[in-house]
Write a protein that holds these residues in place. Structure first.
Motif, PDB file in Angstrom:
ATOM      1  N   GLY A 194       0.770  -1.197  -0.198  1.00 55.53           N
ATOM      2  CA  GLY A 194      -0.050   0.197   0.210  1.00 55.53           C
ATOM      3  C   GLY A 194       0.856   1.215  -0.068  1.00 55.53           C
ATOM      4  O   GLY A 194       1.625   1.638   0.930  1.00 55.53           O
TER       5      GLY A 194
ATOM      6  N   ALA B  99       1.320   5.287  -0.328  1.00 54.88           N
ATOM      7  CA  ALA B  99       0.321   6.512  -0.427  1.00 54.88           C
ATOM      8  C   ALA B  99       0.425   7.253  -1.663  1.00 54.88           C
ATOM      9  O   ALA B  99       1.476   7.407  -2.505  1.00 54.88           O
ATOM     10  CB  ALA B  99       0.989   7.385   0.580  1.00 54.88           C
TER      11      ALA B  99
ATOM     12  N   THR C  48      -4.656   4.515  -2.129  1.00 52.09           N
ATOM     13  CA  THR C  48      -4.473   4.899  -0.370  1.00 52.09           C
ATOM     14  C   THR C  48      -5.198   6.258  -0.435  1.00 52.09           C
ATOM     15  O   THR C  48      -4.734   7.208  -0.994  1.00 52.09           O
ATOM     16  CB  THR C  48      -3.158   4.809  -0.026  1.00 52.09           C
ATOM     17  OG1 THR C  48      -2.656   3.349  -0.200  1.00 52.09           O
ATOM     18  CG2 THR C  48      -2.919   4.893   1.399  1.00 52.09           C
TER      19      THR C  48
ATOM     20  N   THR D 190      -2.797   7.478   5.557  1.00 53.48           N
ATOM     21  CA  THR D 190      -1.982   6.766   6.247  1.00 53.48           C
ATOM     22  C   THR D 190      -1.916   7.315   7.692  1.00 53.48           C
ATOM     23  O   THR D 190      -2.434   8.140   8.037  1.00 53.48           O
ATOM     24  CB  THR D 190      -0.495   6.819   5.708  1.00 53.48           C
ATOM     25  OG1 THR D 190       0.042   8.068   5.598  1.00 53.48           O
ATOM     26  CG2 THR D 190      -0.584   6.220   4.187  1.00 53.48           C
TER      27      THR D 190
ATOM     28  N   GLN E 269      -2.468  -6.330   1.709  1.00 54.80           N
ATOM     29  CA  GLN E 269      -2.561  -5.324   2.663  1.00 54.80           C
ATOM     30  C   GLN E 269      -2.283  -5.486   4.245  1.00 54.80           C
ATOM     31  O   GLN E 269      -2.490  -4.804   5.172  1.00 54.80           O
ATOM     32  CB  GLN E 269      -3.539  -4.471   2.589  1.00 54.80           C
ATOM     33  CG  GLN E 269      -3.683  -3.797   1.106  1.00 54.80           C
ATOM     34  CD  GLN E 269      -2.845  -2.546   0.615  1.00 54.80           C
ATOM     35  OE1 GLN E 269      -2.182  -2.202   1.725  1.00 54.80           O
ATOM     36  NE2 GLN E 269      -2.789  -2.362  -0.564  1.00 54.80           N
TER      37      GLN E 269
ATOM     38  N   THR F  32      -7.087  -0.948   7.220  1.00 55.25           N
ATOM     39  CA  THR F  32      -6.240  -2.191   7.657  1.00 55.25           C
ATOM     40  C   THR F  32      -6.103  -2.083   9.210  1.00 55.25           C
ATOM     41  O   THR F  32      -6.599  -1.345   9.952  1.00 55.25           O
ATOM     42  CB  THR F  32      -4.910  -1.956   7.104  1.00 55.25           C
ATOM     43  OG1 THR F  32      -3.969  -0.852   7.607  1.00 55.25           O
ATOM     44  CG2 THR F  32      -5.032  -1.902   5.693  1.00 55.25           C
TER      45      THR F  32
ATOM     46  N   LEU G  19      -3.836   1.812   7.251  1.00 52.82           N
ATOM     47  CA  LEU G  19      -4.047   2.874   6.003  1.00 52.82           C
ATOM     48  C   LEU G  19      -5.636   2.803   6.037  1.00 52.82           C
ATOM     49  O   LEU G  19      -6.477   1.776   6.454  1.00 52.82           O
ATOM     50  CB  LEU G  19      -3.569   1.870   4.958  1.00 52.82           C
ATOM     51  CG  LEU G  19      -1.946   1.780   4.927  1.00 52.82           C
ATOM     52  CD1 LEU G  19      -1.904   0.795   3.596  1.00 52.82           C
ATOM     53  CD2 LEU G  19      -1.262   2.882   5.011  1.00 52.82           C
TER      54      LEU G  19
ATOM     55  N   LEU H 296      -8.115   2.503   2.768  1.00 57.68           N
ATOM     56  CA  LEU H 296      -7.794   2.290   1.342  1.00 57.68           C
ATOM     57  C   LEU H 296      -9.071   2.594   0.597  1.00 57.68           C
ATOM     58  O   LEU H 296     -10.341   2.334   1.320  1.00 57.68           O
ATOM     59  CB  LEU H 296      -7.529   0.835   1.083  1.00 57.68           C
ATOM     60  CG  LEU H 296      -6.273   0.180   2.024  1.00 57.68           C
ATOM     61  CD1 LEU H 296      -6.007  -1.269   1.703  1.00 57.68           C
ATOM     62  CD2 LEU H 296      -4.962   1.040   1.177  1.00 57.68           C
TER      63      LEU H 296
END
Length: 385
Positions: free
Chosen positions: A8, A10, A65, A68, A342, A360, A375, A377
Motif C-alpha cells: 500500500g 500512499a 490509499t 496513512t 495489505q 487495515t 491505512l 484504502l
C-alpha cells in the motif's frame, strides 16, 4: 495472526482529494448514515426501494490509499460531502479525513478504557432534525456501552459535543466484545455484541452478550422485536460486521472459536447456535451459516454490501471476500481479493461513488512487521454480472 508483508503506497495529495470528492458526487451520494438507512426517515417507516446497486454482483478492483498514519483503526464512516470519520480502538481517538484529504484529530471519546481487544469500536451517524449525532460503541471501566454525541462544526473542522449514554450494561472482556453499529433500512440502531468470554450468555435472553440488538435512536427496545426486549437475534459468539444487501436482507459476520468463521443471514428471533454449534451443525433449533470458512482464511470483522454482493474484511485471513447472494442464499463460490497484499483488514464500508473503503489493522499488537501505521484504502468495484 501475523502479517505477511506491508503493501500500500500512499498516493499524491491531489489524487486523494480527487477520490474523496468523487465519493460524494452524483446521484448515488449517500446521506450521513453509511448504511441502508435514510436518516430522514422516521424509525419504522419504509426505506426507499431504489439504489444505484439494486441489481448485480460486484468484485474488488484497483486499490488506492486515502490515508496513512492510523493506529489500530476500527470503524470508518463516510461523510456527506467527502471525507470520513475513523475510530481508533486503543487510544479512543476519533479522526477526520477531510474533503481535502488531510487527516486531523476530532477528539477522544470520554470514558473509553482500552485493554486486549476492547476499546473504541463502531461508529454510526444519524440525523436528528437539523443536528447530526455520532454514535460510538466502546469499552468503559466495567462494561461495553453505546453513547451518542452531537457532531459539531463543518467538514474539515468537526468537534464532538457532550456524550449521552444510549445503551450500557453490555458485558466486556479482553476478547469477544462485538462492537459494530449501523442504522438499518427501518431507521433503528443495530448493535452487535460478543459473548465476552461468557459462553452461556449467548443462549440467555436476559443477557445482552452474544446477541444482535435492535433499539431506537434513544436506546429503547425497538417495536416489533421478537422477544419484546432489545434482542433481535441470539446464539452469537462475536459479531463484528453487519450489512444489508439491496433486497433488504441483513447479513452478519461472526468469529468462530478454533475451526469455523461464518457469514449469516440474520432473521429476527433466530438462534445461531453458539456455543453448541460452530460453523455448519445441522442441529434442530439453530440456523446454519450461509458460508463458513476456516479461521485462517477469514476471521471476519467489518462487512459491506453492494447490490447482492457481501464483502467481508478478513483479519487473520488478510483478504477481502466477495460473496454473491440471491434470495438469501449463496449464488456462487466466494471470491477473495487483496490476499496478503495489505495485511489484516478490519473494516469495509460502501462509499457513495460505488467504491469500497477498507481499513487495515496491522498496529494492534498482533505482531505486524510494520507497526508504524495503518491505512484507509479505496477499492474500486467492477461488475461481476
Amino acid at each position: 495472526m501475523t502479517r505477511h508483508g506491508a503493501r500500500g503506497v500512499a498516493v499524491a495529495a491531489c489524487l486523494v482529494a480527487a477520490l474523496l470528492a468523487a465519493s460524494a458526487c452524483g446521484p448515488s451520494s449517500p446521506g450521513p448514515v453509511p448504511s441502508a438507512a435514510d436518516p430522514s426517515l422516521e424509525p419504522g417507516s419504509a426505506a426507499p426501494t431504489t439504489s444505484p446497486d439494486a441489481d448485480g454482483w460486484w468484485r474488488a478492483g484497483e486499490v488506492a490509499t486515502l490515508a496513512t498514519g492510523l493506529a489500530a483503526p476500527w470503524s470508518v464512516v463516510p461523510l456527506e460531502g467527502g471525507g470520513a470519520l475513523i475510530s481508533q480502538r486503543d487510544d479512543g481517538l476519533i479522526r477526520e479525513l477531510g474533503p481535502d484529504g488531510a487527516l486531523r484529530d476530532v477528539g477522544v471519546v470520554d470514558g473509553v478504557v482500552s485493554g486486549g481487544e476492547s476499546g473504541l469500536h463502531g461508529l454510526a451517524l444519524h440525523a436528528d432534525g437539523d443536528d447530526t449525532l455520532l454514535y460510538a460503541y466502546f469499552g468503559a471501566e466495567a462494561d461495553n456501552r453505546v453513547v451518542r454525541m452531537p457532531l459539531l462544526g463543518a467538514p474539515g473542522s468537526f468537534e464532538l459535543g457532550a456524550a449521552e449514554v444510549v445503551l450500557d450494561g453490555i458485558p466486556r472482556a479482553s476478547t469477544h466484545d462485538g462492537g459494530r453499529l449501523a442504522f438499518g433500512p427501518d431507521g433503528y440502531l443495530y448493535v452487535t455484541t460478543g459473548d465476552a468470554q461468557q459462553r452461556d450468555a449467548a443462549q440467555d435472553l436476559g443477557a445482552l452478550g452474544g446477541k444482535i440488538l435492535r433499539v431506537t435512536p434513544t436506546g429503547e427496545p425497538a417495536p416489533g422485536n421478537p422477544w419484546d426486549n432489545a434482542v433481535w437475534s441470539m446464539g452469537h459468539r462475536n459479531v463484528q460486521g453487519i450489512a444489508w444487501t439491496s433486497d433488504g436482507r441483513m447479513w452478519a459476520s461472526e468469529f468462530g472459536q478454533n475451526a469455523w468463521d461464518e457469514l449469516n443471514l440474520i432473521e429476527p428471533g433466530s438462534n445461531y447456535g453458539w456455543p453448541a454449534v460452530e460453523g455448519v451443525g445441522g442441529a434442530d433449533g439453530y440456523v446454519d451459516p450461509v458460508v463458513a470458512w476456516t479461521t485462517d482464511e477469514a476471521s471476519p470483522s467489518g462487512i459491506a454490501a453492494r447490490g447482492g454482493t457481501v464483502f467481508l474484511a478478513g483479519l487473520r485471513g488478510e483478504r477481502l471476500w466477495a460473496v454473491d447472494t440471491r434470495d438469501g442464499a449463496l449464488a456462487g463460490e466466494p471470491v477473495a481479493a487483496l490476499t496478503g497484499e495489505q495485511g489484516r483488514l478490519r473494516d469495509v464500508v460502501a462509499a457513495g461513488d460505488g467504491s469500497l473503503w477498507v481499513l487495515t489493522s496491522n498496529t494492534d499488537g498482533r505482531g505486524s512487521p510494520r507497526p508504524e501505521d495503518d491505512l484507509l484504502l479505496r477499492v474500486a468495484v467492477v461488475s461481476a454480472g
